[in-house]
Design an enzyme around this catalytic site. Structure first.
Site, PDB file in Angstrom:
ATOM      1  N   ARG A  47     -23.535  30.820 -32.958  1.00 27.78           N
ATOM      2  CA  ARG A  47     -24.024  32.129 -33.421  1.00 27.78           C
ATOM      3  C   ARG A  47     -23.425  32.563 -34.753  1.00 27.78           C
ATOM      4  NH1 ARG A  47     -26.983  35.332 -29.606  1.00 27.78           N
ATOM      5  NH2 ARG A  47     -28.006  33.831 -28.274  1.00 27.78           N
ATOM      6  N   GLU A  77     -12.621  29.963 -20.765  1.00 32.72           N
ATOM      7  CA  GLU A  77     -12.529  30.608 -19.458  1.00 32.72           C
ATOM      8  C   GLU A  77     -12.867  29.613 -18.346  1.00 32.72           C
ATOM      9  OE1 GLU A  77     -15.477  32.615 -21.691  1.00 32.72           O
ATOM     10  OE2 GLU A  77     -13.606  32.052 -22.665  1.00 32.72           O
TER      11      GLU A  77
END
Length: 155
Positions: free
Chosen positions: A42, A79
């Protein structure tokens, strides 16, 4: 709840306004920037139009194995596992001033890895810049001495 910039990308006026806001912030904050470095993927959407507006170059920081030529790489924790980022070894020269951009900051692992790559190339990271910061995840605290800017913050 998933925070995403897709609606912003679909609206040309909103996207232009986003780039206007980021350009204004960088022009007011830093008299000299050599490169915008964008994080895969992005950051590739935000970085090039921002770099073009500022009249500077864009440098991609990619997932491992996507760049040609010699690269520097760094592993980091996500994560949900581990990942690696790479930058071309000759992407920036020592002492050049870089702003790192991405769409979102969550736990901060990817942004910290990008900062580490710039440190290895001896570039000066002026700021880490994102559109959205998820404050609850405290990712900006991991950046420590690197200036950080987010346009929107969510708890």
């Amino acid at each position: 709840l998933y925070s995403d910039i897709s609606p912003l990308l679909k609206d040309p006026a909103a996207f232009r306004t986003l780039i206007d806001l980021l350009e204004d912030h960088l022009r007011a904050s830093f008299p000299k920037i050599d490169f915008i470095a964008g994080l895969d993927s992005r950051g590739f959407l935000i970085g090039p139009p921002l770099a073009q507006r500022l009249g500077i170059g864009f440098v991609p920081i990619r997932k491992k194995g996507k760049l040609p030529g010699p690269t520097e790489s760094v592993s980091y924790a996500l994560e949900y596992g581990k990942a690696e980022l790479e930058i071309q070894s000759d992407a920036v020269e020592p002492g050049q001033k870089v702003v790192i951009v991405d769409d979102l900051l969550a736990t901060g692992g990817t942004m910290c890895a990008a900062c580490e790559l710039m440190k290895r190339l001896k570039a000066e990271v002026l700021e880490c810049l994102v559109i959205i910061e998820l404050k609850l995840l405290k990712g900006s605290e991991k950046l420590k001495s690197v200036p950080f800017y987010s346009l929107l913050q969510y708890d």
